[in-house]
Design a protein around this motif. Sequence first.
Motif, PDB file in Angstrom:
ATOM      1  N   GLY A 161       0.917  -1.190  -0.028  1.00 54.99           N
ATOM      2  CA  GLY A 161      -0.025   0.004   0.014  1.00 54.99           C
ATOM      3  C   GLY A 161       0.865   1.371   0.049  1.00 54.99           C
ATOM      4  O   GLY A 161       1.958   1.290   0.392  1.00 54.99           O
ATOM      5  N   ASP A 162       0.151   2.301  -0.545  1.00 58.55           N
ATOM      6  CA  ASP A 162       1.045   3.665  -0.395  1.00 58.55           C
ATOM      7  C   ASP A 162       0.983   4.304   1.132  1.00 58.55           C
ATOM      8  O   ASP A 162       1.423   5.008   1.191  1.00 58.55           O
ATOM      9  CB  ASP A 162       0.675   4.655  -1.549  1.00 58.55           C
ATOM     10  CG  ASP A 162      -0.900   5.045  -1.199  1.00 58.55           C
ATOM     11  OD1 ASP A 162      -1.671   4.489  -0.490  1.00 58.55           O
ATOM     12  OD2 ASP A 162      -1.422   5.872  -2.036  1.00 58.55           O
ATOM     13  N   SER A 163       0.488   3.562   1.681  1.00 56.44           N
ATOM     14  CA  SER A 163       0.555   3.540   3.321  1.00 56.44           C
ATOM     15  C   SER A 163       1.986   3.550   3.831  1.00 56.44           C
ATOM     16  O   SER A 163       2.260   4.147   4.866  1.00 56.44           O
ATOM     17  CB  SER A 163      -0.529   2.706   4.246  1.00 56.44           C
ATOM     18  OG  SER A 163      -0.096   1.244   3.843  1.00 56.44           O
ATOM     19  N   LEU A 164       2.499   3.003   3.097  1.00 55.60           N
ATOM     20  CA  LEU A 164       4.240   2.938   2.885  1.00 55.60           C
ATOM     21  C   LEU A 164       4.510   4.513   3.428  1.00 55.60           C
ATOM     22  O   LEU A 164       5.406   4.368   4.268  1.00 55.60           O
ATOM     23  CB  LEU A 164       4.582   2.691   1.582  1.00 55.60           C
ATOM     24  CG  LEU A 164       6.157   3.056   1.136  1.00 55.60           C
ATOM     25  CD1 LEU A 164       6.994   2.103   2.008  1.00 55.60           C
ATOM     26  CD2 LEU A 164       6.197   2.747  -0.342  1.00 55.60           C
TER      27      LEU A 164
ATOM     28  N   VAL B 251      -2.911  -4.092  -9.571  1.00 57.58           N
ATOM     29  CA  VAL B 251      -2.682  -2.704  -9.233  1.00 57.58           C
ATOM     30  C   VAL B 251      -3.667  -2.049  -8.262  1.00 57.58           C
ATOM     31  O   VAL B 251      -4.837  -2.764  -8.617  1.00 57.58           O
ATOM     32  CB  VAL B 251      -2.029  -1.642 -10.092  1.00 57.58           C
ATOM     33  CG1 VAL B 251      -0.785  -2.116 -10.680  1.00 57.58           C
ATOM     34  CG2 VAL B 251      -3.140  -1.533 -11.026  1.00 57.58           C
ATOM     35  N   LYS B 252      -3.842  -1.078  -7.520  1.00 55.02           N
ATOM     36  CA  LYS B 252      -4.895  -0.672  -7.179  1.00 55.02           C
ATOM     37  C   LYS B 252      -4.979   0.827  -7.387  1.00 55.02           C
ATOM     38  O   LYS B 252      -3.923   1.459  -7.066  1.00 55.02           O
ATOM     39  CB  LYS B 252      -4.772  -0.761  -5.387  1.00 55.02           C
ATOM     40  CG  LYS B 252      -6.157  -0.161  -4.692  1.00 55.02           C
ATOM     41  CD  LYS B 252      -6.534  -0.811  -3.310  1.00 55.02           C
ATOM     42  CE  LYS B 252      -5.873  -0.445  -2.265  1.00 55.02           C
ATOM     43  NZ  LYS B 252      -5.701   1.371  -1.927  1.00 55.02           N
ATOM     44  N   ALA B 253      -5.977   1.531  -7.507  1.00 54.74           N
ATOM     45  CA  ALA B 253      -6.435   2.807  -7.748  1.00 54.74           C
ATOM     46  C   ALA B 253      -7.508   3.439  -6.998  1.00 54.74           C
ATOM     47  O   ALA B 253      -8.475   2.623  -6.797  1.00 54.74           O
ATOM     48  CB  ALA B 253      -6.485   3.037  -9.210  1.00 54.74           C
TER      49      ALA B 253
END
Length: 249
Positions: free
Chosen positions: A32-35, A99-101
Amino acid sequence: MKGREKVLALTAYDFPTAQLLSESGIPLILVGDSLGMVVLGYPDTTHVTMADMEHHVRAVARARPLSLLAADLPYGSYTTPKDAVANAQRLINAGAEAVKAEGGRSILPQLNALRDSGIPFIGHLGMLPQSVNIEGGYRIKGKTDSEHTALVDDCKAVCQAGACAIVLELVTASVAAELTSVSSVPTLGIGSGPGCDGQILVTTDLLGLSPGFIPKHVKFHGQLRDQAKEIIREWSLRICQPENQKPPS
Ligand code: KIV
């Protein structure tokens, strides 16, 4: 898995966590971009770059997890259909399988382009963390009639575009349950009540390893952070004991 079993998903940003989740039988791992907040120390996800995502997807992919490996398209990487496909392809080249958007009808051309390019994608509706600065904070979605209707329309559109799953973040429990019945693919709730097909969480929140704010939807499971501090303290004390400081004779 829809209608047959609960779909479980957790985040990983590194090799050991990916191994741990795979060995624990978690069917879906999300880089995740929670990264941005969890690992890179940013205040929100909007600072995460494609290069950050590629670096961490490669680390997770090196663990060769049995789980499906999905990765977030970061902020600003899918503003056009062409960018969406090119950047999704970069994540796939780094080892992601999907991928997730974030968004519904507003990114439909991008989702259609992903489908036409044969790139599996996961939708993300409700609270969209990449829009936090526009929204002015994290807020539960689906409370008003207009939000409710918009979510149902977005959900149908994302399904029709060919999503393989949809994350529902901070959606009221009743609307999330309705979206789950409307959706032809599994819904993965996060702070959206028990009526979803499955649940997704940030692993460090689940394990009690996150340093700062813990979202309300994370029930207490463990406090590995406290345990880790205790191990470090015991180690420090042992090393600093006078008999351990003498040079070897
Ligand atoms: O970035 C992320 O971790 C997410 C959540 C849904 C877990 O998108």
